[in-house]
Write a protein that holds these residues in place. Structure first.
Motif, PDB file in Angstrom:
ATOM      1  N   TRP A  88      15.002   7.530   1.460  1.00 49.69           N
ATOM      2  CA  TRP A  88      13.729   7.714   2.152  1.00 49.69           C
ATOM      3  C   TRP A  88      12.613   6.975   1.425  1.00 49.69           C
ATOM      4  CZ3 TRP A  88       9.156  10.042   0.558  1.00 49.69           C
ATOM      5  CH2 TRP A  88       8.195  10.160   1.549  1.00 49.69           C
ATOM      6  N   LEU A  89      12.584   7.058   0.103  1.00 51.40           N
ATOM      7  CA  LEU A  89      11.554   6.346  -0.667  1.00 51.40           C
ATOM      8  C   LEU A  89      11.640   4.835  -0.459  1.00 51.40           C
ATOM      9  CD1 LEU A  89      11.507   8.294  -4.053  1.00 51.40           C
ATOM     10  CD2 LEU A  89       9.677   8.149  -2.361  1.00 51.40           C
ATOM     11  N   LEU A  90      12.855   4.297  -0.433  1.00 54.58           N
ATOM     12  CA  LEU A  90      13.017   2.864  -0.192  1.00 54.58           C
ATOM     13  C   LEU A  90      12.528   2.472   1.203  1.00 54.58           C
ATOM     14  CD1 LEU A  90      16.485   2.199  -1.863  1.00 54.58           C
ATOM     15  CD2 LEU A  90      14.247   1.391  -2.633  1.00 54.58           C
ATOM     16  N   SER A  91      12.873   3.281   2.200  1.00 50.24           N
ATOM     17  CA  SER A  91      12.425   2.970   3.558  1.00 50.24           C
ATOM     18  C   SER A  91      10.900   3.060   3.644  1.00 50.24           C
ATOM     19  CB  SER A  91      13.073   3.898   4.579  1.00 50.24           C
ATOM     20  OG  SER A  91      12.521   5.199   4.505  1.00 50.24           O
ATOM     21  N   TYR A  92      10.307   4.037   2.954  1.00 55.08           N
ATOM     22  CA  TYR A  92       8.850   4.163   2.935  1.00 55.08           C
ATOM     23  C   TYR A  92       8.219   2.935   2.276  1.00 55.08           C
ATOM     24  CZ  TYR A  92       4.218   6.107   2.106  1.00 55.08           C
ATOM     25  OH  TYR A  92       2.868   6.307   2.089  1.00 55.08           O
ATOM     26  N   GLY A  93       8.792   2.517   1.167  1.00 54.81           N
ATOM     27  CA  GLY A  93       8.271   1.338   0.470  1.00 54.81           C
ATOM     28  C   GLY A  93       8.335   0.096   1.331  1.00 54.81           C
ATOM     29  N   PHE A  94       9.452  -0.113   2.033  1.00 55.18           N
ATOM     30  CA  PHE A  94       9.576  -1.285   2.904  1.00 55.18           C
ATOM     31  C   PHE A  94       8.564  -1.219   4.054  1.00 55.18           C
ATOM     32  CE2 PHE A  94      14.076  -1.625   1.277  1.00 55.18           C
ATOM     33  CZ  PHE A  94      13.837  -2.793   0.576  1.00 55.18           C
ATOM     34  N   ARG A  95       8.351  -0.025   4.621  1.00 55.61           N
ATOM     35  CA  ARG A  95       7.368   0.104   5.697  1.00 55.61           C
ATOM     36  C   ARG A  95       5.955  -0.141   5.188  1.00 55.61           C
ATOM     37  NH1 ARG A  95       7.370   5.473   7.646  1.00 55.61           N
ATOM     38  NH2 ARG A  95       8.680   6.060   5.915  1.00 55.61           N
ATOM     39  N   VAL A 135       5.011  -1.958   2.500  1.00 56.00           N
ATOM     40  CA  VAL A 135       4.839  -3.370   2.143  1.00 56.00           C
ATOM     41  C   VAL A 135       4.787  -4.237   3.407  1.00 56.00           C
ATOM     42  CG1 VAL A 135       5.956  -5.337   1.016  1.00 56.00           C
ATOM     43  CG2 VAL A 135       5.832  -3.136  -0.150  1.00 56.00           C
ATOM     44  N   GLY A 136       5.607  -3.916   4.396  1.00 62.31           N
ATOM     45  CA  GLY A 136       5.641  -4.685   5.636  1.00 62.31           C
ATOM     46  C   GLY A 136       4.539  -4.314   6.610  1.00 62.31           C
ATOM     47  N   LYS A 137       3.679  -3.377   6.240  1.00 62.49           N
ATOM     48  CA  LYS A 137       2.571  -2.897   7.083  1.00 62.49           C
ATOM     49  C   LYS A 137       3.065  -2.450   8.452  1.00 62.49           C
ATOM     50  CE  LYS A 137      -1.011  -5.399   4.708  1.00 62.49           C
ATOM     51  NZ  LYS A 137      -2.162  -6.267   4.788  1.00 62.49           N
ATOM     52  N   LYS A 138       4.136  -1.696   8.468  1.00 56.47           N
ATOM     53  CA  LYS A 138       4.689  -1.183   9.716  1.00 56.47           C
ATOM     54  C   LYS A 138       4.463   0.320   9.835  1.00 56.47           C
ATOM     55  CE  LYS A 138       8.147  -4.760   9.975  1.00 56.47           C
ATOM     56  NZ  LYS A 138       9.544  -5.113   9.886  1.00 56.47           N
ATOM     57  N   MET A 139       3.462   0.812   9.130  1.00 55.48           N
ATOM     58  CA  MET A 139       3.165   2.237   9.162  1.00 55.48           C
ATOM     59  C   MET A 139       2.154   2.518  10.266  1.00 55.48           C
ATOM     60  SD  MET A 139       3.124   3.011   5.111  1.00 55.48           S
ATOM     61  CE  MET A 139       3.195   4.762   5.336  1.00 55.48           C
ATOM     62  N   THR A 140       2.052   3.758  10.693  1.00 53.35           N
ATOM     63  CA  THR A 140       1.188   4.154  11.795  1.00 53.35           C
ATOM     64  C   THR A 140      -0.256   3.755  11.534  1.00 53.35           C
ATOM     65  OG1 THR A 140       2.658   6.007  12.242  1.00 53.35           O
ATOM     66  CG2 THR A 140       0.467   6.113  13.204  1.00 53.35           C
ATOM     67  N   TYR A 141      -0.736   3.970  10.306  1.00 53.78           N
ATOM     68  CA  TYR A 141      -2.132   3.647   9.985  1.00 53.78           C
ATOM     69  C   TYR A 141      -2.430   2.179  10.238  1.00 53.78           C
ATOM     70  CZ  TYR A 141      -6.212   2.446   7.219  1.00 53.78           C
ATOM     71  OH  TYR A 141      -7.408   1.949   6.810  1.00 53.78           O
TER      72      TYR A 141
END
Length: 105
Positions: free
Chosen positions: A49-56, A58-64
């Protein structure tokens, strides 16, 4: 993510760890080893989960980031619609001039 979602995920992880322990005990694994393996499974899940969060992040694919991009696009579209034809022509001329200067260099 809403607060209730975070609480639900936390409870789900807690239940998953307990279920892994109970399943291992039902299979015949002793107490200590079942506890160790259930913790290993939870730890590997946490690292994933931490790795997936980090990739999101860094890739600016988060909701915000998505919401901010949508807001900025809507803001600039509204500002563009509010411009008079003269202002729009002036801005377009400035852009063309900047392109010509940039191409010369």
């Amino acid at each position: 993510m809403r607060r209730i979602d975070a609480i639900g995920i936390g409870l789900g992880i807690f239940v998953a760890g307990g279920s892994a322990y109970v399943l291992l005990r039902l299979v015949g694994v002793d107490n200590l080893e079942a506890g160790t393996w259930s913790q290993v499974l939870l730890f590997v899940g946490l690292i994933g989960w931490l790795l997936s969060y980090g990739f999101r992040a860094v890739g600016k694919k988060m909701t915000y980031h998505k919401q901010r991009e949508q807001y900025e696009q809507a803001y600039f579209q509204k500002r563009l619609e509010e411009l008079t034809p003269e202002e729009l022509a002036k801005i377009q001329a400035e852009i063309e001039q900047a392109r010509r200067v940039g191409n010369k260099e």
